[in-house]
Design a protein around this motif. Structure first.
Motif, short mmCIF file in Angstrom:
data_model
loop_
_atom_site.label_atom_id
_atom_site.label_comp_id
_atom_site.label_asym_id
_atom_site.label_seq_id
_atom_site.Cartn_x
_atom_site.Cartn_y
_atom_site.Cartn_z
N GLN A 19 0.06 4.85 8.17
CA GLN A 19 0.74 3.83 8.98
C GLN A 19 0.15 3.79 10.66
OE1 GLN A 19 2.76 6.72 7.97
NE2 GLN A 19 3.00 5.67 6.16
N LEU A 20 -0.79 4.65 10.84
CA LEU A 20 -1.43 4.53 11.93
C LEU A 20 -2.73 5.36 11.88
CD1 LEU A 20 -0.59 3.87 15.06
CD2 LEU A 20 -0.03 6.44 15.15
N THR A 58 -1.98 9.30 9.06
CA THR A 58 -3.03 8.64 9.75
C THR A 58 -4.30 8.74 9.12
OG1 THR A 58 -3.69 11.00 10.62
CG2 THR A 58 -1.54 9.64 11.76
N TYR A 111 1.03 7.75 20.26
CA TYR A 111 0.65 8.20 18.87
C TYR A 111 1.50 9.44 18.38
CZ TYR A 111 -2.83 10.57 15.62
OH TYR A 111 -3.48 10.91 14.70
N THR A 129 4.20 10.85 9.41
CA THR A 129 3.48 9.65 9.57
C THR A 129 1.94 10.00 9.05
OG1 THR A 129 4.52 9.00 11.74
CG2 THR A 129 2.34 7.84 11.21
N ASP A 180 -4.90 -0.69 23.36
CA ASP A 180 -5.07 -0.19 21.96
C ASP A 180 -6.59 0.38 21.89
OD1 ASP A 180 -2.67 -0.66 20.80
OD2 ASP A 180 -3.41 -2.80 20.15
N ASP A 199 -2.22 0.06 14.43
CA ASP A 199 -1.08 0.35 13.31
C ASP A 199 -1.47 -0.52 12.29
OD1 ASP A 199 1.67 -0.41 12.21
OD2 ASP A 199 2.44 0.47 14.13
N THR A 200 -1.11 0.03 10.86
CA THR A 200 -1.57 -0.74 9.64
C THR A 200 -0.66 -1.82 9.34
OG1 THR A 200 -0.39 0.94 8.31
CG2 THR A 200 -2.62 1.21 8.91
N SER A 201 0.46 -2.06 10.25
CA SER A 201 1.33 -3.08 10.15
C SER A 201 0.78 -4.46 10.74
CB SER A 201 2.92 -2.95 10.34
OG SER A 201 2.67 -2.80 11.76
N ARG A 217 5.23 9.24 17.77
CA ARG A 217 5.53 8.55 16.35
C ARG A 217 5.19 9.66 15.41
NH1 ARG A 217 2.92 3.00 14.09
NH2 ARG A 217 4.14 2.90 11.92
#
Length: 410
Positions: A184-185, A140, A129, A138, A240, A205-207, A132
């Protein structure tokens, strides 16, 4: 545009040590530039990317990061360290919000989810976390609130169910999530089993396939990018799940309450910064007021000072290991109310066309209405204060009754 004050307000400074006072003045010096950035964000919240190199944007995030992930040498280390305490965060947030609260909320960084990670994550998860965040800007998110349940953590309907091949599947929806659609997170709170200890927090992770987010239209505080999130069979791996090595009572729900109690005084500080800025704006644009109007303004300033003192006190108590849940909720509710009252009074005293003639005031007038809805509404905090009072009275009754009985015997 108002001329900004040169130093932080003095009320409540008896609770601050020398380093924290220096932090307040350091952040107060940033407010002019923050106000310019904030007005740009009101027009286009995604414009924050144009300002990520500026120290006024970068500094407030530093105290939210663990020491090993901070930008070494970029800012005075003692002030960064001071801003990492709850009281330091409150002091810094108030000064930054005096400039513009949108800048804090729009900036990439750990926000509430970082606090959950610090409280629950193992070393590998923390590295994943914060590593990154240190490597690149990033955004969040912290996903607790749901469309049908609000932020009632015990009534969550977002589910975490076993997946056929191992791990879990996340399904459900979250609403009113800051930066959710552009993050993104983030951390999602969900239910894996019945009861309070069946709540879990997962790092997402939003991907990931099955995740989607959409922006919600907002009138004020547009930098927060309030969003709705949906999860449809989003895969959650065992690594996770935050706090998997802890007992059920020390993970999901514990992580939510841990960070909310520490973050809530910061919401109060944002509201106070805006309220103070509005009053100072009035004094700049109407240096002379009739006696009755001056008394009304003084009344609001006295309320700001009183709530500031209590906010500093509850923040310092949290740093000392004492979490006064009712007191924290009370200062947040009071700060939200005084911010609304301050902007309403300033708009009235500047005249019928004030919200047209003063664009900064019009924006601030809109922004402060959001604080009532952030981190719990006033009715919830009032209920918490009442329940605390009721518990205190109940606890005192046996001792009081013993005193009465003793007096009767004599």
């Amino acid at each position: 545009m108002t001329e900004l004050r040169e130093a932080a307000p003095s009320a409540g400074t008896d609770l601050l040590d020398e380093r924290t006072r220096e932090l307040a003045d350091y952040c107060a010096a940033m407010t002019g530039r923050l106000r310019v950035i904030g007005q740009r964000l009101d027009r286009d919240p995604d414009a924050i990317t144009e300002f990520l190199h500026e120290p006024q944007v970068r500094f407030p995030v530093q105290g939210m990061l663990p020491p090993q992930y901070r930008s070494a040498g970029e800012f005075p280390a003692p002030l960064v360290a001071a801003s990492s305490t709850v009281l330091g965060q409150v002091v810094a947030t108030e000064q930054v919000a005096y400039g513009d609260p949108n800048v804090i909320l729009a900036s990439p960084g750990p926000s509430l989810s970082g606090g959950v990670v610090q409280a629950l994550a193992d070393e590998q998860q923390r590295q994943r976390y914060f590593g990154r965040l240190a490597a690149a800007p990033t955004h969040t998110f912290f996903a607790l609130t749901e469309p049908a349940k609000g932020s009632a953590a015990l009534e969550l309907e977002t589910t975490l169910t076993p997946a056929p091949g191992g791990g879990w599947l996340l399904n459900g929806a979250k609403c009113y999530i800051g930066n959710g659609a552009r993050a993104q997170l983030g951390v999602v709170f969900c239910r894996r089993a019945p009861g309070p200890w069946g709540i879990e927090a997962v790092l997402l992770d939003t991907s990931a396939p099955g995740f989607s987010g959409e922006l919600l239209p907002t009138v004020g505080l547009r930098g927060a990018r309030i969003s709705r999130l949906r999860f449809q069979d989003v895969a959650v791996a065992p690594e996770d799940l935050l706090g998997a090595d802890r007992s059920p009572s020390r993970r999901g729900l514990y992580g939510a309450t841990y960070i909310l109690y520490r973050f809530r005084p910061g919401i109060a500080a944002m509201a106070l910064g805006c309220a103070q800025a509005a009053c100072d704006y009035l004094r700049t644009h109407r240096a002379t007021l009739p006696r009755q109007d001056r008394h009304r303004l003084d009344g609001v300033l006295d309320r700001i000072a009183a709530v500031r003192h209590r906010t500093y006190a509850v923040a310092a108590a949290v740093d000392a290991g004492v979490v006064d849940v009712a007191g924290i909720g009370a200062v947040k509710a009071r700060a939200a109310r005084v911010a609304e009252d301050a902007t309403r009074l300033v708009a009235e005293l500047l005249g019928p066309a004030s919200l047209i003639e003063h664009p900064w005031l019009e924006k601030t007038y809109r922004d402060v209405r959001a604080f009532e809805l952030m981190e719990g509404t006033t009715n919830l905090h009032t209920m918490a204060a009442f329940q605390s009072l009721l518990r205190s009275r109940t606890a005192l009754q046996p001792a009081a009754q013993r005193a009465v009985d003793g007096a009767a015997r004599h």
